[in-house]
Design a protein around this motif. Sequence first.
Motif, mmCIF file in Angstrom:
data_model
loop_
_atom_site.group_PDB
_atom_site.id
_atom_site.type_symbol
_atom_site.label_atom_id
_atom_site.label_comp_id
_atom_site.label_asym_id
_atom_site.label_seq_id
_atom_site.Cartn_x
_atom_site.Cartn_y
_atom_site.Cartn_z
ATOM 1 N N UNK A 10 0.821 -1.217 0.000
ATOM 2 C CA UNK A 10 0.000 0.000 0.000
ATOM 3 C C UNK A 10 0.853 1.264 0.000
ATOM 4 N N UNK A 11 1.828 1.330 0.874
ATOM 5 C CA UNK A 11 2.668 2.528 0.979
ATOM 6 C C UNK A 11 3.435 2.760 -0.323
ATOM 7 N N UNK A 12 3.976 1.669 -0.898
ATOM 8 C CA UNK A 12 4.732 1.810 -2.139
ATOM 9 C C UNK A 12 3.890 2.181 -3.339
ATOM 10 N N UNK A 13 2.590 1.976 -3.251
ATOM 11 C CA UNK A 13 1.717 2.281 -4.382
ATOM 12 C C UNK A 13 1.139 3.702 -4.313
ATOM 13 N N UNK A 14 1.542 4.475 -3.342
ATOM 14 C CA UNK A 14 1.025 5.833 -3.154
ATOM 15 C C UNK A 14 2.090 6.868 -3.451
ATOM 16 N N UNK A 17 -0.718 7.115 -9.109
ATOM 17 C CA UNK A 17 0.011 7.498 -10.306
ATOM 18 C C UNK A 17 1.517 7.534 -10.136
ATOM 19 N N UNK A 18 2.005 7.301 -8.908
ATOM 20 C CA UNK A 18 3.442 7.338 -8.652
ATOM 21 C C UNK A 18 3.901 6.092 -7.901
ATOM 22 N N UNK A 20 5.755 3.002 -6.620
ATOM 23 C CA UNK A 20 7.133 2.512 -6.629
ATOM 24 C C UNK A 20 7.233 1.135 -7.263
ATOM 25 N N UNK A 21 6.126 0.434 -7.358
ATOM 26 C CA UNK A 21 6.112 -0.939 -7.865
ATOM 27 C C UNK A 21 5.979 -1.008 -9.383
ATOM 28 N N UNK A 22 5.523 0.051 -10.004
ATOM 29 C CA UNK A 22 5.156 0.038 -11.426
ATOM 30 C C UNK A 22 6.280 -0.492 -12.317
ATOM 31 N N UNK A 23 6.006 -1.618 -12.996
ATOM 32 C CA UNK A 23 6.919 -2.177 -13.966
ATOM 33 C C UNK A 23 8.100 -2.951 -13.420
ATOM 34 N N UNK A 24 8.244 -3.026 -12.113
ATOM 35 C CA UNK A 24 9.375 -3.758 -11.531
ATOM 36 C C UNK A 24 9.082 -5.252 -11.533
ATOM 37 N N UNK A 25 10.002 -6.065 -12.059
ATOM 38 C CA UNK A 25 9.772 -7.511 -12.115
ATOM 39 C C UNK A 25 9.806 -8.149 -10.729
ATOM 40 N N UNK A 26 9.039 -9.216 -10.576
ATOM 41 C CA UNK A 26 8.947 -9.895 -9.280
ATOM 42 C C UNK A 26 8.804 -11.402 -9.473
ATOM 43 N N UNK A 27 9.016 -12.105 -8.391
ATOM 44 C CA UNK A 27 8.732 -13.535 -8.294
ATOM 45 C C UNK A 27 8.180 -13.772 -6.903
ATOM 46 N N UNK A 49 -0.063 -8.095 -7.166
ATOM 47 C CA UNK A 49 1.034 -7.590 -7.985
ATOM 48 C C UNK A 49 0.578 -7.292 -9.403
ATOM 49 N N UNK A 50 -0.322 -8.105 -9.941
ATOM 50 C CA UNK A 50 -0.868 -7.858 -11.275
ATOM 51 C C UNK A 50 -1.544 -6.494 -11.314
ATOM 52 N N UNK A 51 -2.349 -6.194 -10.313
ATOM 53 C CA UNK A 51 -3.051 -4.910 -10.251
ATOM 54 C C UNK A 51 -2.068 -3.740 -10.213
ATOM 55 N N UNK A 52 -0.907 -3.952 -9.599
ATOM 56 C CA UNK A 52 0.101 -2.891 -9.464
ATOM 57 C C UNK A 52 1.041 -2.802 -10.667
ATOM 58 N N UNK A 53 0.765 -3.557 -11.725
ATOM 59 C CA UNK A 53 1.602 -3.582 -12.928
ATOM 60 C C UNK A 53 3.019 -4.061 -12.625
ATOM 61 N N UNK A 54 3.099 -5.116 -11.821
ATOM 62 C CA UNK A 54 4.370 -5.759 -11.500
ATOM 63 C C UNK A 54 4.432 -7.059 -12.303
ATOM 64 N N UNK A 55 5.283 -7.115 -13.334
ATOM 65 C CA UNK A 55 5.377 -8.356 -14.096
ATOM 66 C C UNK A 55 5.955 -9.467 -13.220
ATOM 67 N N UNK A 56 5.136 -10.460 -12.942
ATOM 68 C CA UNK A 56 5.506 -11.526 -12.007
ATOM 69 C C UNK A 56 5.811 -12.814 -12.774
#
Length: 106
Positions: A10-14, A17-18, A20-27, A49-56
């Motif tokens: 939650x904190x990283x997604x605020x 529009x900004x 911190x998770x956007x586009x960062x790859x994850x597993x 993670x899908x909702x946050x645009x984190x390619x997992x």
Amino acid sequence: MPGVLKNAIDVGSRPYGQSSWDGKPAAVVSVSIGAIGGFGANHHLRQSLFFLNVPTMAQPEAYIGYATGMFDDNGILTNSSTEDFLKDFMVAFGEWVATHAIKQTA
């Protein structure tokens, strides 16, 4: 999902529009004391993670079951097949990260 993980997401997604998770790859690796290795928690986190645009990374999937019997008293992994699996998993994840790093710079 543990509260501390939800709070970090939650904190990283605020602010909106900004993220911190956007586009960062994850597993995702889940671990449990039972047989199915945290399957439900693993997939719940993947949905977030899908909702946050984190390619997992989809494959290999990592569900580590019966974790209490895999470590010695010092926390050292003693299960050689799990160790081999995790090494292979990390190689695959390194490739996943490299693939997405190329996309972000291109």
